[in-house]
Write a protein that holds these residues in place. Structure first.
Motif, short mmCIF file in Angstrom:
data_model
loop_
_atom_site.label_atom_id
_atom_site.label_comp_id
_atom_site.label_asym_id
_atom_site.label_seq_id
_atom_site.Cartn_x
_atom_site.Cartn_y
_atom_site.Cartn_z
N ILE A 49 1.10 -1.41 -0.09
CA ILE A 49 0.09 -0.07 0.13
C ILE A 49 0.79 1.29 -0.50
O ILE A 49 2.01 0.84 0.97
N HIS A 50 0.70 2.00 -1.01
CA HIS A 50 1.00 2.98 -1.27
C HIS A 50 0.45 4.49 -1.09
O HIS A 50 -1.05 4.09 -1.08
N LYS A 51 1.23 5.41 -1.76
CA LYS A 51 0.39 6.68 -1.87
C LYS A 51 -0.62 6.49 -3.45
O LYS A 51 0.10 6.10 -4.40
N GLY A 52 -1.54 6.64 -3.58
CA GLY A 52 -2.25 6.91 -4.56
C GLY A 52 -3.18 4.93 -4.28
O GLY A 52 -4.00 4.36 -5.37
N THR A 53 -3.22 3.84 -3.49
CA THR A 53 -3.82 3.15 -4.06
C THR A 53 -5.18 2.81 -3.48
O THR A 53 -4.64 3.58 -2.89
N ARG A 54 -4.81 2.04 -5.11
CA ARG A 54 -7.17 1.51 -4.22
C ARG A 54 -7.44 0.29 -3.34
O ARG A 54 -6.61 0.02 -3.42
N PRO A 55 -8.25 0.77 -2.63
CA PRO A 55 -8.82 -0.30 -2.64
C PRO A 55 -9.58 -1.53 -3.02
O PRO A 55 -10.59 -1.17 -2.92
N ASP A 56 -8.96 -1.92 -3.67
CA ASP A 56 -9.19 -3.58 -4.59
C ASP A 56 -8.78 -4.37 -4.18
O ASP A 56 -7.75 -4.73 -3.32
N GLY A 57 -9.20 -5.29 -5.23
CA GLY A 57 -8.85 -6.64 -4.60
C GLY A 57 -8.82 -7.22 -3.12
O GLY A 57 -9.74 -7.25 -2.43
N LEU A 58 -7.21 -8.13 -3.27
CA LEU A 58 -7.34 -8.48 -1.96
C LEU A 58 -6.76 -7.18 -0.76
O LEU A 58 -7.48 -7.34 0.33
N ILE A 59 -7.12 -6.42 -0.79
CA ILE A 59 -6.81 -5.29 0.05
C ILE A 59 -7.55 -4.81 0.01
O ILE A 59 -8.46 -4.46 1.51
N ALA A 60 -9.17 -4.75 -0.55
CA ALA A 60 -10.87 -4.47 -0.41
C ALA A 60 -10.83 -6.37 0.06
O ALA A 60 -11.59 -5.49 1.40
N TRP A 61 -10.58 -7.03 -0.03
CA TRP A 61 -10.98 -8.41 1.33
C TRP A 61 -10.03 -8.21 2.28
O TRP A 61 -11.08 -8.44 3.25
N HIS A 62 -9.46 -8.09 2.95
CA HIS A 62 -8.78 -7.00 3.80
C HIS A 62 -9.03 -6.21 4.70
O HIS A 62 -9.88 -6.73 5.90
N LEU A 63 -10.20 -5.21 4.01
CA LEU A 63 -10.52 -4.10 4.79
C LEU A 63 -11.71 -5.13 5.22
O LEU A 63 -12.59 -4.88 6.72
N GLY A 64 -12.41 -5.87 4.44
CA GLY A 64 -13.52 -6.74 4.67
C GLY A 64 -13.61 -7.28 5.59
O GLY A 64 -14.93 -7.57 7.28
N VAL A 65 -12.69 -8.21 5.49
CA VAL A 65 -12.48 -9.28 6.77
C VAL A 65 -12.35 -8.69 8.23
O VAL A 65 -13.00 -8.77 9.31
N GLY A 66 -11.52 -7.42 7.77
CA GLY A 66 -10.83 -6.41 9.26
C GLY A 66 -12.07 -6.21 9.84
O GLY A 66 -12.47 -6.29 11.00
N ALA A 67 -13.37 -5.52 8.78
CA ALA A 67 -14.26 -5.34 9.43
C ALA A 67 -15.55 -6.19 10.16
O ALA A 67 -15.54 -5.84 11.17
N THR A 68 -15.03 -7.29 9.76
CA THR A 68 -15.83 -8.52 10.19
C THR A 68 -15.22 -8.66 11.39
O THR A 68 -15.46 -8.84 12.58
N LEU A 69 -13.75 -8.96 11.37
CA LEU A 69 -13.18 -9.50 12.61
C LEU A 69 -12.73 -8.02 13.70
O LEU A 69 -13.03 -8.67 15.14
N ILE A 70 -13.13 -6.86 13.14
CA ILE A 70 -13.78 -5.88 14.85
C ILE A 70 -15.26 -6.38 15.14
O ILE A 70 -15.13 -6.53 16.33
N ALA A 71 -16.13 -6.43 14.67
CA ALA A 71 -16.74 -7.19 14.95
C ALA A 71 -17.59 -8.03 15.79
O ALA A 71 -17.66 -8.46 17.47
N VAL A 72 -16.67 -8.63 15.25
CA VAL A 72 -17.04 -10.54 16.03
C VAL A 72 -15.73 -10.00 16.91
O VAL A 72 -16.71 -11.12 18.41
N VAL A 73 -14.66 -9.96 17.03
CA VAL A 73 -13.92 -9.73 18.60
C VAL A 73 -15.03 -8.75 19.57
O VAL A 73 -14.93 -9.02 20.98
N VAL A 74 -15.63 -7.49 19.33
CA VAL A 74 -17.01 -6.91 20.31
C VAL A 74 -17.54 -7.96 20.77
O VAL A 74 -17.70 -7.81 22.16
N LEU A 75 -17.53 -8.81 20.02
CA LEU A 75 -18.70 -9.44 20.15
C LEU A 75 -18.78 -10.73 20.88
O LEU A 75 -18.83 -10.44 22.70
N ARG A 76 -16.90 -11.05 20.76
CA ARG A 76 -16.64 -11.91 21.88
C ARG A 76 -16.43 -11.26 23.21
O ARG A 76 -16.15 -12.27 24.31
#
Length: 182
Positions: free
Chosen positions: A43-70
């Motif tokens: 990830i550098h300046k100008g990198t777009r959140p596409d492909g695996l980066i988008a997946w990383h963001l989505g899984v991370g958002a899910t992880l935050i929710a699950v950890v809070v529930l846990r």
């Protein structure tokens, strides 16, 4: 029952089904995050959140929710205490505390970094999380570096956690590991 057989039914009083489900869901999400994180482009300046980066963001958002529930579940549903020596009880509390701290800090730092890049973090790709750092924030960008370093600390804590579970199972031959098995 023979004396060398383990009666797993007696361990049911350890952690309840919800705690076990949340534990193993976090394991799955963390494993996915490490695989995605290691294989996604830099990830550098100008990198777009596409492909695996988008997946990383989505899984991370899910992880935050699950950890809070846990954490909420753990605070409101204490398991029966394990039969540990005072030394192992202290080490267990410290290790679990550090694991929970890392499980909260790593995704939050990643979220702050995403926010500073103007990227949207969405739970299940639908529910947007609020931005937690201003777009262009140098502190938010620095949190991305810390996110990466702390991910390695989390990895080490997970390795320690697994080693301790295996130590309990194969060296001490106690029921500690079985308390969290489905």
């Amino acid at each position: 029952m023979r004396s060398d057989q383990v009666n797993f039914s007696r361990y049911a009083s350890g952690y309840d089904g919800v705690a076990k489900f949340l534990h193993w869901l976090v394991v799955l999400l963390i494993a996915a995050q490490f695989v995605i994180g290691w294989t996604m482009p830099g990830i550098h300046k100008g990198t777009r959140p596409d492909g695996l980066i988008a997946w990383h963001l989505g899984v991370g958002a899910t992880l935050i929710a699950v950890v809070v529930l846990r954490i909420v579940w753990r605070l409101t549903h204490s398991p029966a205490p394990a039969s540990l020596s005072p030394f192992f009880r202290v080490v267990s509390h410290i290790t679990h505390g550090l694991l929970y701290l890392a499980l909260v800090a790593v995704p939050l730092l990643g979220w702050a970094n995403a926010s500073s890049r103007g990227w949207s973090v969405k739970l299940l790709g639908v529910l947007p999380y609020p931005s937690i750092s201003p777009v262009g924030s140098s502190a938010g960008h620095a949190m991305g570096d810390i996110h990466g370093y702390l991910a390695w600390v989390l990895f080490a804590l997970i390795a320690l956690h697994i080693a301790a579970a295996l130590f309990h199972r194969f060296v001490l031959k106690d029921e500690t590991l079985q308390r969290m098995l489905p």
